[in-house]
Design an enzyme around this catalytic site. Structure first.
Site, PDB file in Angstrom:
ATOM      1  N   SER A 119      28.144 -75.825 161.806  1.00  0.00           N
ATOM      2  CA  SER A 119      28.844 -76.160 163.049  1.00  0.00           C
ATOM      3  C   SER A 119      28.471 -77.552 163.534  1.00  0.00           C
ATOM      4  CB  SER A 119      28.454 -75.177 164.158  1.00  0.00           C
ATOM      5  OG  SER A 119      28.877 -73.897 163.839  1.00  0.00           O
ATOM      6  N   HIS A 140      34.708 -75.688 158.106  1.00  0.00           N
ATOM      7  CA  HIS A 140      34.182 -75.118 159.346  1.00  0.00           C
ATOM      8  C   HIS A 140      35.164 -74.104 159.916  1.00  0.00           C
ATOM      9  CE1 HIS A 140      32.864 -75.586 163.767  1.00  0.00           C
ATOM     10  NE2 HIS A 140      32.097 -74.709 163.154  1.00  0.00           N
ATOM     11  N   GLU A 152      38.268 -76.569 160.118  1.00  0.00           N
ATOM     12  CA  GLU A 152      38.109 -78.020 160.006  1.00  0.00           C
ATOM     13  C   GLU A 152      37.604 -78.321 158.592  1.00  0.00           C
ATOM     14  OE1 GLU A 152      36.934 -78.966 164.675  1.00  0.00           O
ATOM     15  OE2 GLU A 152      35.340 -78.507 163.267  1.00  0.00           O
ATOM     16  N   ASN A 190      34.019 -78.787 168.438  1.00  0.00           N
ATOM     17  CA  ASN A 190      32.731 -78.690 169.138  1.00  0.00           C
ATOM     18  C   ASN A 190      32.352 -79.992 169.833  1.00  0.00           C
ATOM     19  OD1 ASN A 190      32.267 -76.016 168.691  1.00  0.00           O
ATOM     20  ND2 ASN A 190      31.091 -76.328 166.812  1.00  0.00           N
TER      21      ASN A 190
HETATM   22  N1  LIG Z   1      28.496 -67.811 164.855  1.00  0.00           N
HETATM   23  C1  LIG Z   1      29.385 -68.748 165.112  1.00  0.00           C
HETATM   24  O1  LIG Z   1      30.054 -68.758 166.159  1.00  0.00           O
HETATM   25  C2  LIG Z   1      29.655 -69.822 164.098  1.00  0.00           C
HETATM   26  C3  LIG Z   1      30.896 -70.453 164.076  1.00  0.00           C
HETATM   27  C4  LIG Z   1      31.167 -71.425 163.100  1.00  0.00           C
HETATM   28  C5  LIG Z   1      30.164 -71.776 162.192  1.00  0.00           C
HETATM   29  N2  LIG Z   1      28.947 -71.161 162.265  1.00  0.00           N
HETATM   30  C6  LIG Z   1      27.933 -71.557 161.272  1.00  0.00           C
HETATM   31  O2  LIG Z   1      27.946 -70.596 160.225  1.00  0.00           O
HETATM   32  C7  LIG Z   1      26.629 -70.463 159.688  1.00  0.00           C
HETATM   33  C8  LIG Z   1      26.213 -68.991 159.755  1.00  0.00           C
HETATM   34  O3  LIG Z   1      26.244 -68.570 161.100  1.00  0.00           O
HETATM   35  P1  LIG Z   1      26.251 -67.007 161.486  1.00  0.00           P
HETATM   36  O4  LIG Z   1      26.526 -66.956 162.929  1.00  0.00           O
HETATM   37  O5  LIG Z   1      27.108 -66.266 160.523  1.00  0.00           O
HETATM   38  O6  LIG Z   1      24.714 -66.629 161.215  1.00  0.00           O
HETATM   39  P2  LIG Z   1      24.085 -65.177 160.934  1.00  0.00           P
HETATM   40  O7  LIG Z   1      22.661 -65.278 161.334  1.00  0.00           O
HETATM   41  O8  LIG Z   1      24.958 -64.106 161.502  1.00  0.00           O
HETATM   42  O9  LIG Z   1      24.174 -65.041 159.340  1.00  0.00           O
HETATM   43  C9  LIG Z   1      23.409 -65.792 158.445  1.00  0.00           C
HETATM   44  C10 LIG Z   1      23.174 -64.907 157.211  1.00  0.00           C
HETATM   45  O10 LIG Z   1      22.689 -65.722 156.147  1.00  0.00           O
HETATM   46  C11 LIG Z   1      21.731 -64.972 155.438  1.00  0.00           C
HETATM   47  N3  LIG Z   1      20.902 -65.930 154.693  1.00  0.00           N
HETATM   48  C12 LIG Z   1      19.929 -66.741 155.163  1.00  0.00           C
HETATM   49  N4  LIG Z   1      19.457 -67.512 154.143  1.00  0.00           N
HETATM   50  C13 LIG Z   1      20.165 -67.183 153.031  1.00  0.00           C
HETATM   51  C14 LIG Z   1      20.184 -67.639 151.685  1.00  0.00           C
HETATM   52  N5  LIG Z   1      19.359 -68.609 151.272  1.00  0.00           N
HETATM   53  N6  LIG Z   1      21.050 -67.052 150.825  1.00  0.00           N
HETATM   54  C15 LIG Z   1      21.889 -66.092 151.240  1.00  0.00           C
HETATM   55  N7  LIG Z   1      21.928 -65.628 152.501  1.00  0.00           N
HETATM   56  C16 LIG Z   1      21.088 -66.178 153.388  1.00  0.00           C
HETATM   57  C17 LIG Z   1      21.006 -64.164 156.490  1.00  0.00           C
HETATM   58  O11 LIG Z   1      20.391 -63.026 155.909  1.00  0.00           O
HETATM   59  C18 LIG Z   1      22.160 -63.795 157.454  1.00  0.00           C
HETATM   60  O12 LIG Z   1      22.745 -62.560 157.095  1.00  0.00           O
HETATM   61  C19 LIG Z   1      25.753 -71.424 160.466  1.00  0.00           C
HETATM   62  O13 LIG Z   1      25.668 -72.646 159.804  1.00  0.00           O
HETATM   63  C20 LIG Z   1      26.513 -71.586 161.779  1.00  0.00           C
HETATM   64  O14 LIG Z   1      26.248 -72.805 162.419  1.00  0.00           O
HETATM   65  C21 LIG Z   1      28.679 -70.186 163.166  1.00  0.00           C
END
Ligand SMILES: NC(=O)c1ccc[n+]([C@@H]2O[C@H](COP(=O)([O-])OP(=O)(O)OC[C@H]3O[C@@H](n4cnc5c(N)ncnc54)[C@H](O)[C@@H]3O)[C@@H](O)[C@H]2O)c1
Length: 282
Positions: A119, A140, A152, A190
């Site tokens: 993000s 994204h 994006e 964002n």
């Molecule tokens: N939540 C949001 O609103 C949102 C929106 C857009 C983008 N993002 C981005 O998406 C990404 C994930 O966010 P999220 O909210 O899904 O997080 P989350 O914590 O829900 O999920 C992350 C997952 O990744 C797993 N993980 C960690 N290290 C790992 C690895 N090396 N290999 C495989 N799995 C691994 C964890 O076990 C967890 O299940 C981040 O970069 C975040 O910035 C989040």
């Protein structure tokens, strides 16, 4: 490239949503998690969402079963070897992402496009951990990925035209709306939304209004579909504070810095919808 198989690394909130969108669109998906339990839990969550679509008459039962049949999970990065595109959706930490991309480069084919769903981190800095930054792009997605149309598609400093074109083509085949952009802090949405929501929180104290009143003001006066406090609760106060800090670090604009009120809420565990309480109760 004609993408057929997509790898998704990290099947949390975003990764599971991205995997769901991809299997529904007919792609084969290999999802990688850190434990079998997390992989199984993600598969069950996706199955649950697809079942709800069947119950609502928006998906045929056999289409649901076929979609789930296209999803396989693993803990082993080497199983991503056959993927044409890998989308990374692990924790929002630069070092973790850079380490993962080094691993992906080691195990994936040379022509596999590697995408990050970050993000607020720099796609270019993630790509720089690899020896082939030309194949790294940002994809994204927005939360929840199955419902939000925008993706994006972010061009890092060294992304190749082919890698960007592949990502744009996949977004189109997922039935999503792509907005291509360059690798600037916060990209498009964002960059606009984070300082705007921070302003909203500062106005709570300045204008001495309640979260309910601020939400009413912005929905009824500005036509927002959802008030800012309700939106922050949905995003997660911790997620928003983390993204604000990342943008502030890069841009040094005071509006980007998280307001102290939000930091205090994060520290107290008032994270919004997911913790049962934020600005509002759930
Ligand atoms: N939540 C949001 O609103 C949102 C929106 C857009 C983008 N993002 C981005 O998406 C990404 C994930 O966010 P999220 O909210 O899904 O997080 P989350 O914590 O829900 O999920 C992350 C997952 O990744 C797993 N993980 C960690 N290290 C790992 C690895 N090396 N290999 C495989 N799995 C691994 C964890 O076990 C967890 O299940 C981040 O970069 C975040 O910035 C989040």
């Amino acid at each position: 490239m004609d993408v057929r198989r997509i790898g998704v690394v990290g099947l949390g909130a975003m990764g599971a949503g991205i995997a769901q969108v991809a299997i529904e669109a007919g792609f084969d998906v290999v999802g990688r998690e850190v434990s079998d339990e997390l992989g199984t839990a993600a598969t069950e969550r996706i199955g649950h969402f697809l079942t709800r679509k069947v119950e609502k008459g928006r998906l045929a039962q056999d289409a649901r079963d076929a979609a789930l049949g296209r999803l396989r999970t693993t803990t082993d990065v080497s199983e991503l070897v056959d993927c044409d595109l890998v989308v990374e959706a692990i924790v929002e930490e630069l070092q973790a992402k850079r380490a993962l991309f080094v691993e992906l480069e080691r195990f994936c084919r040379r022509d596999t496009v590697l995408a990050t769903n970050t993000s607020a981190l720099s796609v270019t800095e993630i790509a720089a951990a690899t020896a082939s930054p030309e194949r790294v792009v940002g994809m994204h997605f927005f939360n929840p990925a199955p419902l939000m149309p925008l993706v994006e598609v972010v061009r890092g400093e060294l992304s190749s035209d082919d890698a960007v074109a592949t990502a744009l083509d996949v977004v189109d085949r997922l039935g999503k709306v792509a907005v291509p952009c360059h690798d600037t802090p916060g990209f498009v949405v964002n960059r606009v939304l984070i300082p705007l929501l921070n302003d909203c929180v500062r106005v709570l104290d300045e204008a001495r209004v309640s979260p309910e009143a601020l939400d009413a003001a912005m929905t009824n006066g500005a036509g927002w579909p959802m008030g800012p406090c309700t939106l922050l609760d949905l995003v997660g106060i911790d997620v928003h504070v983390h993204a604000s800090e990342a943008l502030y670090e890069k841009l040094r604009e005071t509006r980007m810095a998280p307001p102290p009120r939000l930091v205090a809420m994060r520290n107290a565990g008032l994270l919004g919808r997911k913790s049962g309480r934020g600005f509002h109760g759930y």
